[in-house]
Design an enzyme around this catalytic site. Structure first.
Site, PDB file in Angstrom:
ATOM      1  N   GLU A 134      -7.308   3.524  -5.553  1.00  0.00           N
ATOM      2  CA  GLU A 134      -8.573   3.728  -4.858  1.00  0.00           C
ATOM      3  C   GLU A 134      -8.833   5.225  -4.810  1.00  0.00           C
ATOM      4  OE1 GLU A 134      -8.287   1.650  -1.113  1.00  0.00           O
ATOM      5  OE2 GLU A 134      -8.313  -0.285  -2.145  1.00  0.00           O
ATOM      6  N   CYS A 158      -5.947  15.208   0.551  1.00  0.00           N
ATOM      7  CA  CYS A 158      -7.244  14.826  -0.026  1.00  0.00           C
ATOM      8  C   CYS A 158      -7.953  16.109  -0.457  1.00  0.00           C
ATOM      9  CB  CYS A 158      -8.090  14.077   1.001  1.00  0.00           C
ATOM     10  SG  CYS A 158      -9.701  13.583   0.320  1.00  0.00           S
ATOM     11  N   CYS A 197     -16.508  14.042   4.613  1.00  0.00           N
ATOM     12  CA  CYS A 197     -16.543  12.646   5.076  1.00  0.00           C
ATOM     13  C   CYS A 197     -16.225  12.583   6.575  1.00  0.00           C
ATOM     14  CB  CYS A 197     -15.506  11.817   4.327  1.00  0.00           C
ATOM     15  SG  CYS A 197     -15.419  12.120   2.557  1.00  0.00           S
ATOM     16  N   HIS A 216      -9.502  -7.000   6.320  1.00  0.00           N
ATOM     17  CA  HIS A 216      -8.273  -6.694   7.070  1.00  0.00           C
ATOM     18  C   HIS A 216      -8.593  -6.382   8.531  1.00  0.00           C
ATOM     19  CE1 HIS A 216      -9.887  -3.020   5.361  1.00  0.00           C
ATOM     20  NE2 HIS A 216      -9.199  -2.291   6.218  1.00  0.00           N
ATOM     21  N   PHE A 261       0.847  -1.191   0.000  1.00  0.00           N
ATOM     22  CA  PHE A 261       0.000   0.000   0.000  1.00  0.00           C
ATOM     23  C   PHE A 261       0.885   1.244   0.000  1.00  0.00           C
ATOM     24  CE2 PHE A 261      -4.632  -0.610   0.869  1.00  0.00           C
ATOM     25  CZ  PHE A 261      -4.666  -1.968   0.610  1.00  0.00           C
ATOM     26  N   CYS A 317     -14.596   9.426   7.873  1.00  0.00           N
ATOM     27  CA  CYS A 317     -13.346   8.956   7.260  1.00  0.00           C
ATOM     28  C   CYS A 317     -12.475   8.290   8.322  1.00  0.00           C
ATOM     29  CB  CYS A 317     -12.594  10.134   6.649  1.00  0.00           C
ATOM     30  SG  CYS A 317     -10.990   9.672   5.940  1.00  0.00           S
ATOM     31  N   ASP A 318     -12.013   7.063   8.040  1.00  0.00           N
ATOM     32  CA  ASP A 318     -11.219   6.329   9.035  1.00  0.00           C
ATOM     33  C   ASP A 318      -9.725   6.322   8.691  1.00  0.00           C
ATOM     34  OD1 ASP A 318     -11.225   4.630   6.890  1.00  0.00           O
ATOM     35  OD2 ASP A 318     -12.021   2.887   7.944  1.00  0.00           O
ATOM     36  N   THR A 319      -9.289   7.294   7.868  1.00  0.00           N
ATOM     37  CA  THR A 319      -7.904   7.331   7.423  1.00  0.00           C
ATOM     38  C   THR A 319      -7.244   8.650   7.817  1.00  0.00           C
ATOM     39  OG1 THR A 319      -8.576   6.052   5.499  1.00  0.00           O
ATOM     40  CG2 THR A 319      -6.398   7.051   5.418  1.00  0.00           C
TER      41      THR A 319
HETATM   42  S1  SF4 Z   1     -13.075   9.220   2.973  1.00  0.00           S
HETATM   43 FE1  SF4 Z   1     -11.285  10.349   3.731  1.00  0.00          FE
HETATM   44  S2  SF4 Z   1      -9.679  10.008   2.197  1.00  0.00           S
HETATM   45 FE2  SF4 Z   1     -11.668   9.439   1.244  1.00  0.00          FE
HETATM   46  S3  SF4 Z   1     -12.363  11.282   0.156  1.00  0.00           S
HETATM   47 FE3  SF4 Z   1     -13.258  11.346   2.216  1.00  0.00          FE
HETATM   48  S4  SF4 Z   1     -11.796  12.542   3.485  1.00  0.00           S
HETATM   49 FE4  SF4 Z   1     -10.725  11.932   1.600  1.00  0.00          FE
END
Ligand code: SF4
Length: 214
Positions: A109, A33, A40, A208, A27, A43-45
């Protein structure tokens, strides 16, 4: 001056989601972003701060190091998952060409908010976060099902149908929002909605997380 890539992290694991779940993968998570946590909130990132700012050679060296540690080398056919944040903001021809020359199959992605040059990748997953989006074709469309407990573009099956209308993807997936603060994981309503939608929709499980790997 040589192009620099803002990278959050690079790690070896198995792809957890979608049609390629279970595939060994490196990865490459880019920082940055174009949508963000206001769009979001679930968002889990963490994509905000770059941990590395590297030119092409530096990026390739980091990818190689991770592949060697994880898989004993850059095994031909290994998946390279370009993700983020939004990877299409940075992923470019020189990086694509160099990774393919090392034998990687490139998967991206993207949130689909901007057009993606499909010639740069071997597999494109689009996961829109807004009702209107630009990239209407690819290998898989993966919608997070926000349901009724949180803000989002997918409160019900009709909204899912609307978003997916006039798109051309090989696979259509609906995935739970797995954020406890907004009532997730909401498997019950996702499964109910996939059953309402019928084919070609399928449930995407974040394997995962089940397996306890990154
Ligand atoms: S989920 Fe997170 S990484 Fe994906 S578009 Fe939304 S803010 Fe950006």
């Amino acid at each position: 001056m040589a192009r620099k890539y803002a990278i959050k992290e690079v790690f070896a694991t198995l792809q957890g989601e979608g049609a390629q779940a279970g595939s060994p993968a490196v990865f490459l998570r880019f920082a940055g972003c174009n949508l963000g946590y206001d769009v979001c909130p679930w968002c889990d990132t963490d994509w905000v701060k770059a941990e590395y700012t590297l030119d092409l050679e530096g990026t390739l060296a980091l990818v190689r190091q991770v592949a060697e540690e994880g898989f004993g080398g850059e095994v031909p056919g290994l998946l390279l998952v370009a993700t983020g944040g939004e990877p299409s903001l940075q992923f470019d021809r020189p990086l694509s060409d160099a990774l393919r020359a090392r034998g990687y199959r490139i998967s991206m992605e993207s949130n689909g908010s901007r057009p993606v040059d499909r010639s740069l990748v071997d597999w494109l997953t689009v996961s829109p976060k807004q009702p209107e989006f630009a990239q209407k074709d690819g290998d898989e469309l993966k919608l997070l099902f926000t349901g009724t407990s949180t803000a989002g573009i997918t409160p019900n099956a009709d909204a899912v149908r609307r978003i997916a209308s006039e798109t051309r993807f090989g696979h259509y997936f609906l995935q739970a929002v797995d954020v406890p603060a907004v009532g997730g994981p909401n498997y019950g309503e996702v499964i109910h909605t996939v059953m309402q939608l019928g084919p070609p929709w399928r449930l995407s499980v974040q394997t995962h997380k089940v397996a306890g790997i990154p």
